[in-house]
Design a protein around this motif. Sequence first.
Motif, PDB file in Angstrom:
ATOM      1  N   LEU A 198     -65.173  41.992 -88.480  1.00 43.20           N
ATOM      2  CA  LEU A 198     -64.156  41.178 -88.175  1.00 43.20           C
ATOM      3  C   LEU A 198     -62.676  41.938 -88.162  1.00 43.20           C
ATOM      4  O   LEU A 198     -62.361  42.198 -89.294  1.00 43.20           O
ATOM      5  CB  LEU A 198     -64.216  39.955 -89.275  1.00 43.20           C
ATOM      6  N   VAL A 199     -61.956  41.839 -87.035  1.00 37.14           N
ATOM      7  CA  VAL A 199     -60.725  42.162 -86.986  1.00 37.14           C
ATOM      8  C   VAL A 199     -59.787  41.214 -86.552  1.00 37.14           C
ATOM      9  O   VAL A 199     -60.020  40.422 -85.553  1.00 37.14           O
ATOM     10  CB  VAL A 199     -60.698  43.312 -86.035  1.00 37.14           C
ATOM     11  N   THR A 200     -58.870  40.989 -87.255  1.00 41.61           N
ATOM     12  CA  THR A 200     -57.598  39.913 -87.126  1.00 41.61           C
ATOM     13  C   THR A 200     -56.513  40.522 -86.474  1.00 41.61           C
ATOM     14  O   THR A 200     -55.802  41.424 -87.389  1.00 41.61           O
ATOM     15  CB  THR A 200     -57.313  39.002 -88.205  1.00 41.61           C
ATOM     16  N   LEU A 201     -55.839  40.225 -85.329  1.00 39.25           N
ATOM     17  CA  LEU A 201     -54.579  40.735 -85.012  1.00 39.25           C
ATOM     18  C   LEU A 201     -53.673  39.757 -85.288  1.00 39.25           C
ATOM     19  O   LEU A 201     -53.703  38.494 -84.831  1.00 39.25           O
ATOM     20  CB  LEU A 201     -54.394  40.931 -83.394  1.00 39.25           C
ATOM     21  N   LEU A 232     -61.616  34.986 -80.785  1.00 36.53           N
ATOM     22  CA  LEU A 232     -60.834  33.762 -81.091  1.00 36.53           C
ATOM     23  C   LEU A 232     -59.572  33.791 -80.926  1.00 36.53           C
ATOM     24  O   LEU A 232     -58.508  34.522 -81.867  1.00 36.53           O
ATOM     25  CB  LEU A 232     -61.632  33.558 -82.467  1.00 36.53           C
ATOM     26  N   ASP A 233     -58.928  33.195 -79.960  1.00 37.36           N
ATOM     27  CA  ASP A 233     -57.176  33.355 -79.745  1.00 37.36           C
ATOM     28  C   ASP A 233     -56.744  32.241 -80.398  1.00 37.36           C
ATOM     29  O   ASP A 233     -56.876  31.067 -80.422  1.00 37.36           O
ATOM     30  CB  ASP A 233     -57.152  33.478 -78.051  1.00 37.36           C
ATOM     31  N   ASN A 234     -55.512  32.556 -81.088  1.00 37.85           N
ATOM     32  CA  ASN A 234     -54.460  31.406 -81.658  1.00 37.85           C
ATOM     33  C   ASN A 234     -54.988  30.737 -82.698  1.00 37.85           C
ATOM     34  O   ASN A 234     -55.264  29.362 -82.424  1.00 37.85           O
ATOM     35  CB  ASN A 234     -53.933  30.701 -80.357  1.00 37.85           C
ATOM     36  N   CYS A 235     -55.401  31.527 -83.669  1.00 38.42           N
ATOM     37  CA  CYS A 235     -56.049  30.866 -84.759  1.00 38.42           C
ATOM     38  C   CYS A 235     -55.050  30.261 -85.996  1.00 38.42           C
ATOM     39  O   CYS A 235     -55.756  29.477 -86.787  1.00 38.42           O
ATOM     40  CB  CYS A 235     -56.949  31.713 -85.513  1.00 38.42           C
ATOM     41  N   THR A 273     -59.853  38.251 -83.659  1.00 41.46           N
ATOM     42  CA  THR A 273     -59.295  37.075 -83.870  1.00 41.46           C
ATOM     43  C   THR A 273     -57.868  37.457 -83.645  1.00 41.46           C
ATOM     44  O   THR A 273     -57.273  38.452 -83.960  1.00 41.46           O
ATOM     45  CB  THR A 273     -59.274  36.444 -84.982  1.00 41.46           C
ATOM     46  N   THR A 274     -56.856  36.487 -82.883  1.00 42.88           N
ATOM     47  CA  THR A 274     -55.784  36.680 -82.928  1.00 42.88           C
ATOM     48  C   THR A 274     -54.771  35.291 -83.816  1.00 42.88           C
ATOM     49  O   THR A 274     -55.554  34.297 -83.623  1.00 42.88           O
ATOM     50  CB  THR A 274     -55.006  36.729 -81.368  1.00 42.88           C
ATOM     51  N   THR A 313     -60.517  43.085 -91.692  1.00 40.16           N
ATOM     52  CA  THR A 313     -59.546  43.964 -91.333  1.00 40.16           C
ATOM     53  C   THR A 313     -58.527  43.324 -90.497  1.00 40.16           C
ATOM     54  O   THR A 313     -58.565  42.869 -89.304  1.00 40.16           O
ATOM     55  CB  THR A 313     -60.235  45.202 -90.332  1.00 40.16           C
ATOM     56  N   VAL A 314     -57.222  43.336 -91.187  1.00 40.48           N
ATOM     57  CA  VAL A 314     -55.997  42.968 -90.476  1.00 40.48           C
ATOM     58  C   VAL A 314     -55.249  44.057 -89.923  1.00 40.48           C
ATOM     59  O   VAL A 314     -54.963  45.132 -90.543  1.00 40.48           O
ATOM     60  CB  VAL A 314     -55.204  42.389 -91.682  1.00 40.48           C
ATOM     61  N   TRP A 315     -55.117  44.020 -88.575  1.00 41.34           N
ATOM     62  CA  TRP A 315     -54.290  44.864 -87.687  1.00 41.34           C
ATOM     63  C   TRP A 315     -52.897  44.312 -87.186  1.00 41.34           C
ATOM     64  O   TRP A 315     -53.107  43.423 -86.323  1.00 41.34           O
ATOM     65  CB  TRP A 315     -55.078  45.256 -86.704  1.00 41.34           C
ATOM     66  N   ALA A 316     -51.669  44.677 -87.807  1.00 40.08           N
ATOM     67  CA  ALA A 316     -50.476  43.856 -87.311  1.00 40.08           C
ATOM     68  C   ALA A 316     -49.851  44.464 -86.073  1.00 40.08           C
ATOM     69  O   ALA A 316     -49.782  45.706 -85.828  1.00 40.08           O
ATOM     70  CB  ALA A 316     -49.682  44.316 -88.644  1.00 40.08           C
ATOM     71  N   VAL A 317     -49.958  43.706 -84.940  1.00 39.00           N
ATOM     72  CA  VAL A 317     -49.487  44.182 -83.853  1.00 39.00           C
ATOM     73  C   VAL A 317     -47.828  44.446 -83.799  1.00 39.00           C
ATOM     74  O   VAL A 317     -47.172  43.414 -83.949  1.00 39.00           O
ATOM     75  CB  VAL A 317     -49.689  43.161 -82.533  1.00 39.00           C
ATOM     76  N   PRO A 318     -47.645  45.593 -83.548  1.00 36.04           N
ATOM     77  CA  PRO A 318     -46.010  45.726 -83.614  1.00 36.04           C
ATOM     78  C   PRO A 318     -45.321  45.433 -82.341  1.00 36.04           C
ATOM     79  O   PRO A 318     -45.910  45.503 -81.381  1.00 36.04           O
ATOM     80  CB  PRO A 318     -45.779  47.533 -83.903  1.00 36.04           C
TER      81      PRO A 318
END
Length: 1009
Positions: A265-268, A347-350, A375-376, A387-392
């Motif tokens: 599980l990765v969340t952008l 899963l986009d725009n959660c 997910t985003t 796992t949270v991945w912050a999009v810069p």
Amino acid sequence: MRFGVLGPLGVWTAGGEVVRVPEVKVRLLLADLLAHEGRPVSADRLAFDLWGDEPPGNPVNTLQTKVSQLRRALEAAEPGGRDLVGYGPAGYAVRVDSSSLDVLRFRELVAGGRFGEALALWRGEPLEEFADAPFVGPVAARWTEERLAALEEFAEAGTVDLADEVARHPLRERLRGLHMRALYRAGRQVEALAGYAELRTRLADEQGLEPGPELAALHRAILNHDPALGPVPRPRTNLPVPVTDLVGRDEAVDDLRDVLGRSRLVTLTGPGGVGKTSLAVEVARRVSVADGVWLVELAGVGRAEQVVNAVADVLGVREDAPGFTRSDDLPDRVVEALRAREVLLVLDNCERLVEPVAALVSRLLRAAPGLRVLTTSQEPLGLAFETVWAVPPLDVEGAVTLFAARAAAAAPGFTLTPDNASVVEAICRRLDGLPLALELAATRVRGLGVTALLDRLDDRFRLLATGHRDAPARQRTLRAMIDWSWDLLGDAERIVLRRLSVHVDGCALDAAEAVCAGGGVAADDVLDVLTSLVNRSLVVAPEHTGEPRFRLLESVADYGRERLREAGESEDVRRRHAAFYLALAERADPELRAARQLEWLDRLDADTANLRAAHDASGPDGAARLVRALTWYWFLRGRLREGRRLMTATDPVTVAWRAGFGVLLGETAEPSAVSGTADIADRLQQARARWFLGYVLSTVGDMPRAVKLTDQALEAFEELGDECGVAAAHSDRVSQALGRGRVEEARESAELSAALFASLGERWGQLKASFGLGMLAQLSGDNARAEAVHREGLRVAEELRSWPEVSYKLSWLGRVALSNGDYAKARDLHEQARRAAAEHGFSPGEVYAETGLALGARREGRLDAAEAHWDRLRAWHRQVGFEAGATLMLAELGFVAELRGDAERALELQSEGLALARQGGDPRAIALALEGMAGAKASAGDAAEAARLLGAATAARASVGVPLPAGERGDVDRIGAVARDVLGADAFTAAFSAGHAEGLDVRIQAQYQ
């Protein structure tokens, strides 16, 4: 025994144990024999292959030695091994067949159609450790061609992954065709066509050719979906086909593919418009998953129960399927649909449905081991295994590339040029590198051009109000993008966010609590609210160590200020902001003279923009207090122009410090500013103002006024018990005492200053004290000690980022290099010092550095350069009114004239310098002038007078206990040698002794006046 050449050279026993063949030349010999596949090789050929054009003295004997070593190694590994290396009339050979040499076994398997087994024998590039050996290249190329042919035959018969091989051999048409056919049959028509396009471009660019007819025919067949190519599997994804390139995200895509390989599980996360969806789709497109990649768009889903329906619809799980009776069974159906499948679910725009999405994802991942979820969301799902991945935002380079590409599409003819590059970069910075904002801005280039676009960004929400018609409503305008996030906030979050917008370039937690609390938000609750806003990607908190700081993207800050005005809070919040930063500056001022100096310098650095905003928002009294509190900070950081610009108040404290800053910037100190210090009511403020004026006047050579001010300040500091002030005054007394020839007094002040500053832990003071200690060490001839002291001082100056002191320290190191005779090093150090001073408008530092350049130029014999330096320095001294500082210049210009043979000009300059030195009273300055006069006299033919003046100069230096160091005796020794050659040793000694007896009272013969 078995041998391997299809990779690194390998030797194994019959039992599979590795055989070590020692020594490189012996291994190279074995490789050469095996490259001939059992055929004999002549001794001459082997010798050339081993040693080339540089053979040993007896190559045949040496070759026999290597053969013997090889045989011993093989025999030691396995009895009978030595017999494998034979010798006959045609030369040496290794006895091998298909059972003992892998390349022969490879051919045998290929001939039998056993391609998979044959290709498995390859362990890397053939004989790769000897790739540079000339004999290996042709052999390796032949074997590699055989391998590729076998691979192509294997691919014709079945499914083989050819991507890596195509990358290694991009121009091989049969291989490319097989890869295209495989891609097409896997449902990847776009990639198949892209492969053909790449080959066509490379052939044209590198060889001027077109693809062959067979490959061209395959290309047409793929375009036309020719049934002869075989059936195409049904799509295993609903990802949209890209219509534009994803700019500036290559590294992010690679990182995320790696992360997704480790985490299920990765969340952008990231603010609206940062490009989470585009990045997620691109990552998903590049992931190979057996049962497909499926995108679920949740932006339009309004209720929690609809989340499951949206996922079910995409996966094809229908409510009317056999056995379905109640809607409550739908989640179970989705679980069953995924349980045995390998799927990537996007899963986009959660962000509007975080809780129901989190519940569903948790359930699915626990039930379906082959499932991965990407997910985003503007905030994380909050699951333990997430796992949270912050999009810069895009960096400047990526942002400029994106803007230029979109602007060129919107405004035909637009290109990025040297003329508009800086404007485009400024636009990208103002828009925080947010891809959506950049794309919206690019659409306005056709009507406005980039310059007008930049000018209008202050009204960005009106400007960026027209987007692409095919974009979702929330992405058609900049305001809509941020409205989407604002609508998700609670009351406390909205209050804190809009109040936070009054800060510039972020703020620390204490500032946020002071400014954002009140009116429904308790001060103790501000941190929790800020944390929530960080999680929602509306507040940026990039630091993960030390004191946290919170920052808004510029577009979010503009939006927040609009909301602040709507709430009627602007004036009140700005007052609170100004009051906080005034208190911060006044709290920092005494700390900047104590052990926590570095910590407080960093804090004020971080809040520079807020302090400026507080100044602009304050009334006259508040602004004046803030300026006085920041004065010492500006000085330490070398921000002289900024400080002087803001010192507009007319109180005597501000006037005095403004005058001091002016002197450091190359101006003359107004006498009224000095006399006005008598009107300062606060005794400590008065002492500090006088100390500072004494300090700056000392730097430009105005010693009479400087000494008086320093003495007044020192007396007050001692009465007040201000040890920092006492130490600072004594540090200035070093140069002032030396200017009057009082070396012991200077030494006492230097040692006292250093001890006091060390006890206080004040870094700038220790740096200041090192100046005196280093100067005294150099005067005594201890250049090693002087360099060590100044080098440590430079380190501290750089740590403090005190650029004026950096300049001074570089110059002092340059002076040490001059004394050591290392003129190139001295020149480099003085140039560095001059640049450091010029970049920060520090005029005395420039003057001091140029003085060093002038001294070095003359010593190197570059007389024109030296004279040019001194002429500029004299002009500066006349401009600021400190002609007394010209003693050294006159002496040096006199030496230049003397070395050119212009005795008359030399006498004129040295006479003027001597008069000025006697007026100042420094015995060392008088000694230098006398030495200059001696040179002029010698040049004019009066050797006796030259010798007498040298004796007087020596006595003058001895009178203060500072003889001329060895590294500074160049001129004296040169002039003395000339006079001694003319007079002879006895007459020279007599004249020298006579002058020595006169000392400082020596008089120049009248005819030379």
